[in-house]
Design an enzyme around this catalytic site. Structure first.
Site, short mmCIF file in Angstrom:
data_model
loop_
_atom_site.label_atom_id
_atom_site.label_comp_id
_atom_site.label_asym_id
_atom_site.label_seq_id
_atom_site.Cartn_x
_atom_site.Cartn_y
_atom_site.Cartn_z
N ASP A 2 49.92 24.19 29.97
CA ASP A 2 51.02 25.08 30.29
C ASP A 2 52.32 24.57 29.68
O ASP A 2 52.52 23.37 29.53
CB ASP A 2 51.15 25.20 31.82
CG ASP A 2 51.93 26.44 32.24
OD1 ASP A 2 52.14 27.32 31.39
OD2 ASP A 2 52.34 26.50 33.40
N ASN A 50 46.19 36.43 31.17
CA ASN A 50 46.97 36.38 29.92
C ASN A 50 46.83 37.64 29.07
O ASN A 50 47.65 37.90 28.19
CB ASN A 50 46.57 35.16 29.06
CG ASN A 50 47.07 33.83 29.60
OD1 ASN A 50 46.46 32.79 29.39
ND2 ASN A 50 48.20 33.84 30.31
#
Ligand code: IPE
Ligand code: MG
Length: 222
Positions: A2, A50
């Site tokens: 991340d 996503n």
């Protein structure tokens, strides 16, 4: 993995540059894990959530994945690394999927390390699919509900045959799991690292492993 977007933003660069730099971290971490003797390295590369990012970013991520796979294929052979993938792989673009499948097949006999890419992956979806497959067997009379235990349940997950993770590292300082391997991380040691993924390199991995080694794992016992 991340923090690619934030890494880029801090430098006034487009997000895709963060993803590109993040791919460099993947290369370095893969080699460092191999040297450390890590048996399984699972990378959360793309979540089911996503897909809701802007099409241009999704496209850039898929292009990067393809480039990574194409460039890495030889290294995986040379380093005796087997590639696996978990997630809803049928949602990937056909050509990405074909490339992925070909490298998985080509590295199937490698045994020094296994690298698992979580792509279009969501733990809840994985758990629901396992429950559905058990329910289908029960409804068809092939399975007694009483016969369902944790071991059988695990065997219906996409990670069947892959040991549960010992260590979970999350970068960019976020203190959440975000739908990653929810079943499998029951006893994983969690290490949160402040650095964004593109800044997470070999030395940071060693530090996380040292932190892991200082933990006392009791698995619920004394
Ligand atoms: C991680 O970085 C990479 C992927 C999710 C593919 P992010 O893109 O989530 O970066 P931030 O969280 O916006 O900084
Ligand atoms: Mg993020």
């Amino acid at each position: 993995m991340d923090g690619n977007g934030r890494w880029a933003k801090e430098r006034g660069l487009p997000r895709r540059e963060g993803h590109r730099a993040g791919a460099e971290s993947v290369r370095e971490i893969m080699e460092a894990c191999k040297e450390l003797g890590v048996g399984y390295l699972t990378l959360f590369a793309f979540s089911s959530e996503n897909w809701s990012r802007p099409a241009a970013e999704v496209h850039a991520l898929m292009a990067l994945l393809e480039r990574f796979l194409r460039e890495k294929a030889k290294d995986l052979d040379r380093q005796d690394v087997r590639l696996l993938a978990i997630g809803q792989l049928d949602r990937l673009p056909a050509k990405t999927r074909a490339l992925l499948d070909s490298i998985i097949a080509r590295t199937a006999s490698h045994s020094s390390m296994t690298m698992v890419l979580a792509l279009s992956y969501g733990a809840r979806e994985e758990i629901v699919a396992a429950a559905r497959s058990l329910a289908a067997d029960a409804a068809a009379g092939r399975l007694l509900p009483e016969a369902i235990d944790a071991e059988l349940f695990s065997s219906r997950l996409q990670t069947t045959g892959i040991p549960d993770p010992d260590l979970l590292i999350r970068t960019s300082g976020e203190m959440r799991i975000s739908n990653f391997l929810l079943w499998q991380i029951s006893y994983a040691e969690i290490v949160i690292v402040k650095k964004n993924w593109p800044d997470f390199r070999e030395g940071d991995l060693f530090e996380a492993v040292e932190e892991y080694q200082r933990r006392h794992r009791r698995f619920g016992a004394l």
